[in-house]
Design an enzyme around this catalytic site. Structure first.
Site, PDB file in Angstrom:
ATOM      1  N   ALA A  25      42.744  38.911  31.217  1.00  0.00           N
ATOM      2  CA  ALA A  25      42.575  38.736  29.765  1.00  0.00           C
ATOM      3  C   ALA A  25      41.646  39.860  29.280  1.00  0.00           C
ATOM      4  O   ALA A  25      40.602  39.637  28.662  1.00  0.00           O
ATOM      5  CB  ALA A  25      42.051  37.367  29.393  1.00  0.00           C
ATOM      6  N   HIS A  30      35.657  44.711  29.038  1.00  0.00           N
ATOM      7  CA  HIS A  30      36.132  45.205  30.337  1.00  0.00           C
ATOM      8  C   HIS A  30      36.404  46.711  30.268  1.00  0.00           C
ATOM      9  O   HIS A  30      36.056  47.469  31.172  1.00  0.00           O
ATOM     10  CB  HIS A  30      37.446  44.518  30.719  1.00  0.00           C
ATOM     11  CG  HIS A  30      37.353  43.033  30.922  1.00  0.00           C
ATOM     12  ND1 HIS A  30      38.077  42.136  30.180  1.00  0.00           N
ATOM     13  CD2 HIS A  30      36.623  42.283  31.782  1.00  0.00           C
ATOM     14  CE1 HIS A  30      37.822  40.907  30.579  1.00  0.00           C
ATOM     15  NE2 HIS A  30      36.927  40.963  31.554  1.00  0.00           N
ATOM     16  N   GLN A  54      35.462  30.004  41.801  1.00  0.00           N
ATOM     17  CA  GLN A  54      34.231  30.079  41.006  1.00  0.00           C
ATOM     18  C   GLN A  54      34.265  29.144  39.794  1.00  0.00           C
ATOM     19  O   GLN A  54      33.339  29.129  38.998  1.00  0.00           O
ATOM     20  CB  GLN A  54      33.934  31.523  40.577  1.00  0.00           C
ATOM     21  CG  GLN A  54      34.846  32.091  39.514  1.00  0.00           C
ATOM     22  CD  GLN A  54      34.558  33.562  39.302  1.00  0.00           C
ATOM     23  OE1 GLN A  54      34.817  34.386  40.165  1.00  0.00           O
ATOM     24  NE2 GLN A  54      34.006  33.916  38.153  1.00  0.00           N
ATOM     25  N   GLY A 140      29.202  44.000  34.249  1.00  0.00           N
ATOM     26  CA  GLY A 140      28.654  43.917  32.903  1.00  0.00           C
ATOM     27  C   GLY A 140      27.357  43.121  32.846  1.00  0.00           C
ATOM     28  O   GLY A 140      27.199  42.115  33.552  1.00  0.00           O
ATOM     29  N   LYS A 142      26.650  41.373  30.460  1.00  0.00           N
ATOM     30  CA  LYS A 142      27.005  40.108  29.802  1.00  0.00           C
ATOM     31  C   LYS A 142      26.743  38.927  30.747  1.00  0.00           C
ATOM     32  O   LYS A 142      26.253  37.885  30.343  1.00  0.00           O
ATOM     33  CB  LYS A 142      28.484  40.179  29.405  1.00  0.00           C
ATOM     34  CG  LYS A 142      29.176  38.871  29.211  1.00  0.00           C
ATOM     35  CD  LYS A 142      29.110  38.459  27.793  1.00  0.00           C
ATOM     36  CE  LYS A 142      29.766  37.136  27.464  1.00  0.00           C
ATOM     37  NZ  LYS A 142      30.683  36.596  28.395  1.00  0.00           N
ATOM     38  N   ASP A 143      27.106  39.119  32.036  1.00  0.00           N
ATOM     39  CA  ASP A 143      26.878  38.077  33.042  1.00  0.00           C
ATOM     40  C   ASP A 143      25.623  38.466  33.824  1.00  0.00           C
ATOM     41  O   ASP A 143      25.694  38.874  34.985  1.00  0.00           O
ATOM     42  CB  ASP A 143      28.096  37.973  33.959  1.00  0.00           C
ATOM     43  CG  ASP A 143      29.342  37.580  33.195  1.00  0.00           C
ATOM     44  OD1 ASP A 143      29.583  36.387  33.040  1.00  0.00           O
ATOM     45  OD2 ASP A 143      30.051  38.485  32.702  1.00  0.00           O
ATOM     46  N   ARG A 180      37.165  34.174  27.104  1.00  0.00           N
ATOM     47  CA  ARG A 180      37.215  32.815  26.535  1.00  0.00           C
ATOM     48  C   ARG A 180      37.216  32.827  25.006  1.00  0.00           C
ATOM     49  O   ARG A 180      37.570  31.815  24.400  1.00  0.00           O
ATOM     50  CB  ARG A 180      36.039  31.980  27.041  1.00  0.00           C
ATOM     51  CG  ARG A 180      36.157  31.626  28.503  1.00  0.00           C
ATOM     52  CD  ARG A 180      35.130  30.584  28.916  1.00  0.00           C
ATOM     53  NE  ARG A 180      35.342  30.128  30.266  1.00  0.00           N
ATOM     54  CZ  ARG A 180      34.882  30.715  31.357  1.00  0.00           C
ATOM     55  NH1 ARG A 180      34.164  31.815  31.241  1.00  0.00           N
ATOM     56  NH2 ARG A 180      35.133  30.231  32.560  1.00  0.00           N
TER      57      ARG A 180
HETATM   58  P1  AMP Z   1      35.333  38.605  33.867  1.00  0.00           P
HETATM   59  O1  AMP Z   1      36.751  39.058  33.710  1.00  0.00           O
HETATM   60  O2  AMP Z   1      34.876  37.702  32.803  1.00  0.00           O
HETATM   61  O3  AMP Z   1      35.052  38.091  35.258  1.00  0.00           O
HETATM   62  O4  AMP Z   1      34.440  39.899  33.706  1.00  0.00           O
HETATM   63  C1  AMP Z   1      34.647  41.041  34.497  1.00  0.00           C
HETATM   64  C2  AMP Z   1      33.512  42.005  34.275  1.00  0.00           C
HETATM   65  O5  AMP Z   1      33.459  42.356  32.895  1.00  0.00           O
HETATM   66  C3  AMP Z   1      32.136  41.399  34.628  1.00  0.00           C
HETATM   67  O6  AMP Z   1      31.357  42.405  35.259  1.00  0.00           O
HETATM   68  C4  AMP Z   1      31.592  41.028  33.276  1.00  0.00           C
HETATM   69  O7  AMP Z   1      30.172  41.022  33.236  1.00  0.00           O
HETATM   70  C5  AMP Z   1      32.146  42.163  32.411  1.00  0.00           C
HETATM   71  N1  AMP Z   1      32.175  41.796  30.997  1.00  0.00           N
HETATM   72  C6  AMP Z   1      32.717  40.689  30.444  1.00  0.00           C
HETATM   73  N2  AMP Z   1      32.512  40.675  29.110  1.00  0.00           N
HETATM   74  C7  AMP Z   1      31.806  41.804  28.818  1.00  0.00           C
HETATM   75  C8  AMP Z   1      31.274  42.359  27.610  1.00  0.00           C
HETATM   76  N3  AMP Z   1      31.428  41.765  26.433  1.00  0.00           N
HETATM   77  N4  AMP Z   1      30.615  43.527  27.689  1.00  0.00           N
HETATM   78  C9  AMP Z   1      30.443  44.159  28.900  1.00  0.00           C
HETATM   79  N5  AMP Z   1      30.925  43.685  30.069  1.00  0.00           N
HETATM   80  C10 AMP Z   1      31.597  42.527  30.022  1.00  0.00           C
END
Ligand code: AMP
Length: 272
Positions: A25, A30, A54, A140, A142-143, A180
């Site tokens: 998504a 990303h 997870q 990121g 963000k997490d 999300r």
């Molecule tokens: P996810 O697909 O949610 O597991 O995220 C994959 C990577 O993208 C992780 O390293 C997240 O921290 C990063 N990420 C998700 N949202 C953001 C955002 N808004 N800004 C920067 N990095 C992000």
């Protein structure tokens, strides 16, 4: 030319890889990590793997947005070298993979609200590292707690991988992009933008010299006024995720909250 692959072969292992793991998504957050990856001048590899382990909540897993075709288009248009789409049985073969238990920071905040979450994250990231053998990986901010625990894992397991941190990518109203967010209505997105505004308010109060307790209290009120259902709002020392003390220089204010029953997380850095 972007190559879409399902397994890691010797051609990939012969390259120096900058790895960007995702659960799909794909959004601009990303893609901002992809841009950072490309700056390394290494080959970039983005994985899309929805990691069941997870998710502590089955419905959350089942409802997670999947947009594979669009994801591939977005990643191709940003010039990613490899898009890795593994099957679950490739990541978790029947002989098993080592489980990585997080250090104690894994049991607070997100870890307290989502038991087992970080063990699932670290286990899959370590498995992906082991398969791909990247020299660099981008995550990121963000997490933020996840990022802390991944850096901690890299240290503990003595992995020779440089972790690169990407800033939080926000929409024009300040809402941190997240897969999300696709579950949010337009109205809910406007409400959710108050999460960041509330974090900024708390940061401002702290910079003005108000106590952490009072500042956080103001933040909690701000969430309530905007009808955002708060899970937690807490300040930690960025160095160790402990409650800050008088020596703390860099703080992080972290939150998780629900808007339209969608769980959103965000955080902000505070320098003192
Ligand atoms: P996810 O697909 O949610 O597991 O995220 C994959 C990577 O993208 C992780 O390293 C997240 O921290 C990063 N990420 C998700 N949202 C953001 C955002 N808004 N800004 C920067 N990095 C992000």
């Amino acid at each position: 030319m972007t190559k879409v692959i399902n397994t890691i072969n010797d051609d990939i292992l012969s390259e120096n890889i900058c790895f960007i793991p995702t659960m799909g998504a794909i959004h601009e957050g990303h893609l901002s990590l992809v841009d950072i990856g490309k700056e390394t001048n290494l080959k970039t590899l983005v994985s899309i793997f929805l990691n069941r382990r997870q998710f502590n909540n089955d419905d959350d897993f089942k409802n997670y947005p999947i947009e594979l075709e669009q994801d591939i288009e977005f990643l191709k248009s940003r010039g990613v070298d490899f898009i890795f789409l593994p099957q679950e049985s490739y990541i978790y073969p029947s002989e098993g993979v080592p489980s990585i238990v997080p250090s104690k920071v894994g049991s607070i905040l997100e870890g307290a609200s989502r038991p087992g979450h970080f063990e699932g994250v670290l286990t899959v990231v370590n498995r992906l590292f082991d398969l791909i053998k990247p020299s660099h990986a981008v995550f990121g901010k963000k997490d933020a707690q996840q990022l802390f625990l991944i850096k901690d894992m890299v240290n503990r397991l003595d992995l020779n991988i440089e972790i690169i941190e990407g800033e939080i990518f926000r929409d024009i109203n300040g809402l941190a992009l997240s897969s999300r967010n696709k579950h949010l209505s337009q109205d809910a997105k406007l409400i959710a933008a108050n999460i960041f505004k509330s974090l900024q308010k708390v940061a401002k109060e702290i910079n003005l010299g108000k106590s952490f307790e009072e500042s956080v209290e103001l933040g909690i009120n701000s969430f309530n006024q905007n009808e955002i259902d708060l899970d937690y709002l807490e300040i930690v020392d960025e160095e160790n995720f402990n409650y800050p003390n008088k020596y703390s220089k860099k703080l992080k204010l972290l939150t998780a909250a629900y808007v339209e029953n969608v769980r959103l997380i965000d955080n902000i850095d505070i320098e003192i």
